[in-house]
Design a protein around this motif. Sequence first.
Motif, PDB file in Angstrom:
ATOM      1  N   LYS A 203      65.252  48.350   6.789  1.00 54.30           N
ATOM      2  CA  LYS A 203      63.751  47.675   7.066  1.00 54.30           C
ATOM      3  C   LYS A 203      63.235  48.270   8.403  1.00 54.30           C
ATOM      4  CE  LYS A 203      60.592  43.888   6.222  1.00 54.30           C
ATOM      5  NZ  LYS A 203      60.870  42.577   5.719  1.00 54.30           N
ATOM      6  N   GLN A 204      64.026  48.024   9.493  1.00 55.86           N
ATOM      7  CA  GLN A 204      63.665  48.248  10.937  1.00 55.86           C
ATOM      8  C   GLN A 204      63.127  49.721  11.143  1.00 55.86           C
ATOM      9  OE1 GLN A 204      67.811  48.060  12.968  1.00 55.86           O
ATOM     10  NE2 GLN A 204      66.031  47.367  14.098  1.00 55.86           N
ATOM     11  N   TYR A 205      63.617  50.606  10.239  1.00 53.27           N
ATOM     12  CA  TYR A 205      63.298  51.860  10.462  1.00 53.27           C
ATOM     13  C   TYR A 205      61.756  52.245  10.273  1.00 53.27           C
ATOM     14  CZ  TYR A 205      68.361  53.098  10.791  1.00 53.27           C
ATOM     15  OH  TYR A 205      69.613  53.181  11.242  1.00 53.27           O
ATOM     16  N   LEU A 206      61.195  51.407   9.439  1.00 50.52           N
ATOM     17  CA  LEU A 206      59.719  51.623   8.931  1.00 50.52           C
ATOM     18  C   LEU A 206      59.024  51.295  10.432  1.00 50.52           C
ATOM     19  CD1 LEU A 206      59.632  49.509   5.920  1.00 50.52           C
ATOM     20  CD2 LEU A 206      59.371  52.143   5.966  1.00 50.52           C
ATOM     21  N   SER A 207      59.535  50.925  11.387  1.00 49.93           N
ATOM     22  CA  SER A 207      58.620  50.760  12.612  1.00 49.93           C
ATOM     23  C   SER A 207      59.191  51.347  13.732  1.00 49.93           C
ATOM     24  CB  SER A 207      58.574  49.251  12.891  1.00 49.93           C
ATOM     25  OG  SER A 207      59.763  48.437  12.995  1.00 49.93           O
ATOM     26  N   CYS A 208      60.597  51.474  13.737  1.00 48.57           N
ATOM     27  CA  CYS A 208      61.169  52.086  14.863  1.00 48.57           C
ATOM     28  C   CYS A 208      61.510  53.598  14.909  1.00 48.57           C
ATOM     29  CB  CYS A 208      62.533  51.314  15.339  1.00 48.57           C
ATOM     30  SG  CYS A 208      63.733  51.740  14.195  1.00 48.57           S
ATOM     31  N   VAL A 209      61.240  54.241  13.458  1.00 50.46           N
ATOM     32  CA  VAL A 209      61.510  55.743  13.555  1.00 50.46           C
ATOM     33  C   VAL A 209      60.188  56.127  13.502  1.00 50.46           C
ATOM     34  CG1 VAL A 209      62.069  57.369  12.083  1.00 50.46           C
ATOM     35  CG2 VAL A 209      63.791  55.508  12.429  1.00 50.46           C
ATOM     36  N   GLU A 210      59.622  56.980  14.500  1.00 51.11           N
ATOM     37  CA  GLU A 210      58.229  57.583  14.584  1.00 51.11           C
ATOM     38  C   GLU A 210      57.843  58.307  13.371  1.00 51.11           C
ATOM     39  OE1 GLU A 210      55.537  60.308  17.430  1.00 51.11           O
ATOM     40  OE2 GLU A 210      57.855  60.070  17.975  1.00 51.11           O
ATOM     41  N   ASP A 211      58.650  59.194  12.624  1.00 49.26           N
ATOM     42  CA  ASP A 211      58.377  59.896  11.412  1.00 49.26           C
ATOM     43  C   ASP A 211      58.212  58.922  10.243  1.00 49.26           C
ATOM     44  OD1 ASP A 211      57.993  62.273   9.736  1.00 49.26           O
ATOM     45  OD2 ASP A 211      59.923  61.807   8.985  1.00 49.26           O
ATOM     46  N   TYR A 212      58.677  57.744  10.414  1.00 51.52           N
ATOM     47  CA  TYR A 212      58.318  56.701   9.295  1.00 51.52           C
ATOM     48  C   TYR A 212      57.243  55.815   9.288  1.00 51.52           C
ATOM     49  CZ  TYR A 212      62.971  58.379   7.541  1.00 51.52           C
ATOM     50  OH  TYR A 212      64.244  59.248   7.198  1.00 51.52           O
ATOM     51  N   GLU A 213      56.431  55.837  10.488  1.00 49.07           N
ATOM     52  CA  GLU A 213      55.421  54.917  10.782  1.00 49.07           C
ATOM     53  C   GLU A 213      54.449  55.103   9.646  1.00 49.07           C
ATOM     54  OE1 GLU A 213      54.297  55.640  14.831  1.00 49.07           O
ATOM     55  OE2 GLU A 213      55.890  54.516  15.880  1.00 49.07           O
ATOM     56  N   ASN A 214      54.275  56.155   8.971  1.00 46.27           N
ATOM     57  CA  ASN A 214      53.230  56.498   7.830  1.00 46.27           C
ATOM     58  C   ASN A 214      53.953  56.575   6.714  1.00 46.27           C
ATOM     59  OD1 ASN A 214      51.135  56.619   9.614  1.00 46.27           O
ATOM     60  ND2 ASN A 214      51.441  58.543  10.273  1.00 46.27           N
ATOM     61  N   LEU A 215      55.167  56.118   6.450  1.00 46.60           N
ATOM     62  CA  LEU A 215      55.807  56.416   5.106  1.00 46.60           C
ATOM     63  C   LEU A 215      55.155  55.235   3.987  1.00 46.60           C
ATOM     64  CD1 LEU A 215      58.329  57.639   4.135  1.00 46.60           C
ATOM     65  CD2 LEU A 215      59.642  55.209   4.486  1.00 46.60           C
ATOM     66  N   LEU A 216      54.916  54.098   4.578  1.00 47.09           N
ATOM     67  CA  LEU A 216      54.309  53.010   3.690  1.00 47.09           C
ATOM     68  C   LEU A 216      52.884  53.557   3.077  1.00 47.09           C
ATOM     69  CD1 LEU A 216      55.354  49.528   4.974  1.00 47.09           C
ATOM     70  CD2 LEU A 216      56.322  50.747   3.020  1.00 47.09           C
ATOM     71  N   PRO A 217      52.127  54.100   4.051  1.00 47.91           N
ATOM     72  CA  PRO A 217      50.702  54.671   3.700  1.00 47.91           C
ATOM     73  C   PRO A 217      50.888  55.736   2.881  1.00 47.91           C
ATOM     74  CG  PRO A 217      50.749  53.896   6.052  1.00 47.91           C
ATOM     75  CD  PRO A 217      52.114  53.890   5.281  1.00 47.91           C
ATOM     76  N   MET A 218      52.283  56.759   2.824  1.00 47.91           N
ATOM     77  CA  MET A 218      52.252  57.650   2.205  1.00 47.91           C
ATOM     78  C   MET A 218      52.407  57.321   0.636  1.00 47.91           C
ATOM     79  SD  MET A 218      53.965  60.498   4.749  1.00 47.91           S
ATOM     80  CE  MET A 218      54.559  61.553   3.652  1.00 47.91           C
ATOM     81  N   MET A 219      53.375  56.410   0.616  1.00 50.89           N
ATOM     82  CA  MET A 219      53.945  55.857  -0.560  1.00 50.89           C
ATOM     83  C   MET A 219      52.606  55.341  -1.463  1.00 50.89           C
ATOM     84  SD  MET A 219      57.362  53.771   0.318  1.00 50.89           S
ATOM     85  CE  MET A 219      58.957  54.654   0.571  1.00 50.89           C
ATOM     86  N   THR A 220      51.774  54.586  -0.708  1.00 57.04           N
ATOM     87  CA  THR A 220      50.678  54.201  -1.263  1.00 57.04           C
ATOM     88  C   THR A 220      49.666  55.222  -1.739  1.00 57.04           C
ATOM     89  OG1 THR A 220      50.728  52.109   0.019  1.00 57.04           O
ATOM     90  CG2 THR A 220      48.631  52.548  -0.743  1.00 57.04           C
TER      91      THR A 220
END
Length: 254
Positions: A203-220
Amino acid sequence: MVSIGFMVRHGAARRYRSLQEKDTIMDESSSALECRKEKPIADEADFKTHKKGISKEEIVQAYSEWSKNGNYEAEMNLICYQGPFIAAAALAECINEVDRSSQYILDLAAGSGRLGEELAKYGFTNIDALDASDGMLKEAEKKNVYKKLICEYFDNDTDIPDDSYDVLIISGGMGEGHIPANSLKKMRKIVKKGGLVVIVMRKQYLSCVEDYENLLPMMTKMEEDKEWQTVSQKTVADYSFNNQGMVFIFRVLH
């Protein structure tokens, strides 16, 4: 005598089933801060494969070295890494037992094959493995659960035809320098209409991996564009090294 593996596996499955759908993504600023300070977020070997700024080549080399002499299997043991149990249980919840053997599955970032091994225990027997590390795939081959082994880094240039699989599943393949966030569309494309994309990650990779900071918006955005729909989204305990995990399951619409 009941084995440790049995207890861990069924404990992971129970925890997965007990969680409510659409869990809220909680703020993990403290975890993010630790990552940005480049402190180890797991043990030393795990950190070497997820260090900030790591390249594709460094990842492949690190995992291939880690796979030697069974070191990966020993260090990522049943207690400290439960991702494969959680992922296999999540997929089994979605597919009736009688239909499991007919599902053509891609185990993406398969590593040493622990997820494939767990999937086989649930009756999924038609599985391919993809991983960038030849050393890891050699370990995966020993599990005797895969139809095909694909040694390749996964991104939008991966040479897999559209509509190839009924299921694409990931456990442990998301992280710094690992599967890129923009490959979500490639994942969706290689899965048949009506099939599933299952992503299990820390879970913490959603906030601490720069490439994944937009992962949730991309999924949405992909859901808004009717490329897929959310089946479930859950937070799970003790995914790896006592860290929470996320389980995302999407059904492909076209």
